[in-house]
Design a protein around this motif. Sequence first.
Motif, mmCIF file in Angstrom:
data_model
loop_
_atom_site.group_PDB
_atom_site.id
_atom_site.type_symbol
_atom_site.label_atom_id
_atom_site.label_comp_id
_atom_site.label_asym_id
_atom_site.label_seq_id
_atom_site.Cartn_x
_atom_site.Cartn_y
_atom_site.Cartn_z
ATOM 1 N N VAL A 78 4.441 -6.974 -5.556
ATOM 2 C CA VAL A 78 3.291 -6.145 -5.155
ATOM 3 C C VAL A 78 2.884 -6.604 -3.753
ATOM 4 C CG1 VAL A 78 0.986 -5.321 -5.794
ATOM 5 C CG2 VAL A 78 2.575 -6.055 -7.579
ATOM 6 N N GLU A 90 1.122 -5.482 -1.449
ATOM 7 C CA GLU A 90 -0.289 -5.345 -1.055
ATOM 8 C C GLU A 90 -1.084 -6.605 -1.378
ATOM 9 O OE1 GLU A 90 1.289 -1.310 -2.291
ATOM 10 O OE2 GLU A 90 1.320 -3.318 -3.124
ATOM 11 N N TYR A 119 -5.097 -1.532 -2.012
ATOM 12 C CA TYR A 119 -4.700 -1.647 -3.414
ATOM 13 C C TYR A 119 -5.720 -0.863 -4.240
ATOM 14 C CZ TYR A 119 -3.080 -3.817 -7.734
ATOM 15 O OH TYR A 119 -2.554 -4.030 -8.980
#
Length: 65
Positions: A17, A19, A44
């Motif tokens: 992920v 972000e 996010y």
Amino acid sequence: MQARRFDPDGTYVRRWVPELADVDGRKVHEPWRLPADRREALDYPEPVIDLADGLARFKHARGRD
């Protein structure tokens, strides 16, 4: 929370992920609890439902109030 149990330092989350790659420590598991200005900078999404509310609804549906 399962993520804390199996990925306590957030290495897996940060890898997959991007972000959240710059979120420090265990905070990576609950980015919605970061200060508002930090959350805005992450790009996010906010949680779809509140986790406590979701758990309460699940217990109610199973008849375990």
